[in-house]
Design a protein around this motif. Structure first.
Motif, mmCIF file in Angstrom:
data_model
loop_
_atom_site.group_PDB
_atom_site.id
_atom_site.type_symbol
_atom_site.label_atom_id
_atom_site.label_comp_id
_atom_site.label_asym_id
_atom_site.label_seq_id
_atom_site.Cartn_x
_atom_site.Cartn_y
_atom_site.Cartn_z
ATOM 1 N N LEU A 1 58.705 49.591 36.522
ATOM 2 C CA LEU A 1 59.636 50.152 35.544
ATOM 3 C C LEU A 1 60.745 50.900 36.265
ATOM 4 N N CYS A 2 61.947 50.377 36.179
ATOM 5 C CA CYS A 2 63.072 50.911 36.933
ATOM 6 C C CYS A 2 63.908 51.863 36.087
ATOM 7 N N ARG A 3 64.185 53.010 36.656
ATOM 8 C CA ARG A 3 65.077 54.012 36.050
ATOM 9 C C ARG A 3 64.638 54.438 34.655
ATOM 10 N N VAL A 4 63.368 54.796 34.557
ATOM 11 C CA VAL A 4 62.804 55.308 33.308
ATOM 12 C C VAL A 4 63.418 56.677 33.038
ATOM 13 N N ALA A 5 63.805 56.907 31.813
ATOM 14 C CA ALA A 5 64.347 58.213 31.441
ATOM 15 C C ALA A 5 63.198 59.212 31.403
ATOM 16 N N GLY A 6 63.246 60.177 32.285
ATOM 17 C CA GLY A 6 62.168 61.151 32.358
ATOM 18 C C GLY A 6 62.509 62.422 31.605
ATOM 19 N N CYS B 1 57.142 53.222 39.031
ATOM 20 C CA CYS B 1 58.293 53.683 38.250
ATOM 21 C C CYS B 1 59.284 54.417 39.139
ATOM 22 N N THR B 2 60.541 54.196 38.846
ATOM 23 C CA THR B 2 61.559 55.124 39.318
ATOM 24 C C THR B 2 62.063 55.838 38.076
ATOM 25 N N ASP C 1 61.022 61.374 41.413
ATOM 26 C CA ASP C 1 61.801 60.249 40.902
ATOM 27 C C ASP C 1 61.171 58.908 41.275
ATOM 28 N N LEU C 2 60.021 58.951 41.935
ATOM 29 C CA LEU C 2 59.320 57.745 42.366
ATOM 30 C C LEU C 2 57.833 57.972 42.117
ATOM 31 N N THR D 1 67.011 47.039 38.913
ATOM 32 C CA THR D 1 66.282 46.419 37.811
ATOM 33 C C THR D 1 64.787 46.476 38.100
ATOM 34 N N SER D 2 63.998 46.264 37.077
ATOM 35 C CA SER D 2 62.549 46.262 37.257
ATOM 36 C C SER D 2 62.098 45.113 38.159
ATOM 37 N N ASP D 3 62.715 43.942 38.018
ATOM 38 C CA ASP D 3 62.367 42.814 38.883
ATOM 39 C C ASP D 3 62.694 43.123 40.342
ATOM 40 N N GLU D 4 63.823 43.753 40.560
ATOM 41 C CA GLU D 4 64.217 44.128 41.920
ATOM 42 C C GLU D 4 63.262 45.183 42.483
ATOM 43 N N LEU D 5 62.847 46.130 41.652
ATOM 44 C CA LEU D 5 61.899 47.160 42.081
ATOM 45 C C LEU D 5 60.588 46.514 42.509
ATOM 46 N N TYR D 6 60.101 45.590 41.696
ATOM 47 C CA TYR D 6 58.866 44.885 42.021
ATOM 48 C C TYR D 6 58.987 44.140 43.344
#
Length: 153
Positions: free
Chosen positions: A13-18, A81-82, A98-99, A138-143
């Protein structure tokens, strides 16, 4: 256990609003329950929160590794997650997180839990890995970055 066996693109999960640690752990629990319908989001959340009450899983350098053993869990499950913005996680260095890599393992898998946790912590201890993951858009890029970083380690 390899990172590829733990993680899936759907649980990257990329750039989740925390907003808070509790809200983030609730979102993670719900994401896991969506992918693994035999697991209950409330049970996952409660187990993660119970572990956090023992002491923060924020290990420093903006990284947290919340984890628990879970009744009904059949295999180790990871969530990467980021977060944007970073959130307070009561980390040992008092820096916001953040990670995050959440780890769930079957209830009776104590040694697997400890071994896998050590492998994840070692991976996130590498500043180059942390920076690569933080740069994912993106989430795919994070993976992909996570799997490639683990393979290279």
């Amino acid at each position: 256990m390899t990172l590829e066996a733990l993680l899936s693109p759907r649980l990257s999960l990329c750039r989740v609003a925390g907003s808070s640690k509790k809200k983030l752990l609730l979102n993670i629990a719900q994401a896991i329950a969506e992918q693994y319908p035999h697991l209950d989001a409330d049970t996952i959340f409660n187990q993660l929160i119970a572990r956090e009450r023992l002491g923060s899983t924020g290990i420093g350098e903006g990284v947290a590794i919340p984890h628990c053993r879970l009744p009904g869990c059949r295999q180790a499950i990871g969530v990467l997650c980021t977060m944007e913005p970073a959130i307070d996680f009561d980390a040992v260095d008092r820096q916001p997180v953040d990670l995050l890599f959440a780890l769930l393992v079957p209830e009776d898998s104590e040694q697997e839990h400890l071994d896998t946790l050590a492998e994840i912590a070692a991976l996130f201890n590498d500043s180059r890995v942390r920076e690569k993951l933080r740069q994912a858009d993106t989430s795919d890029e994070l993976y992909a970055r996570a799997i490639n970083s683990a393979a290279a380690a």
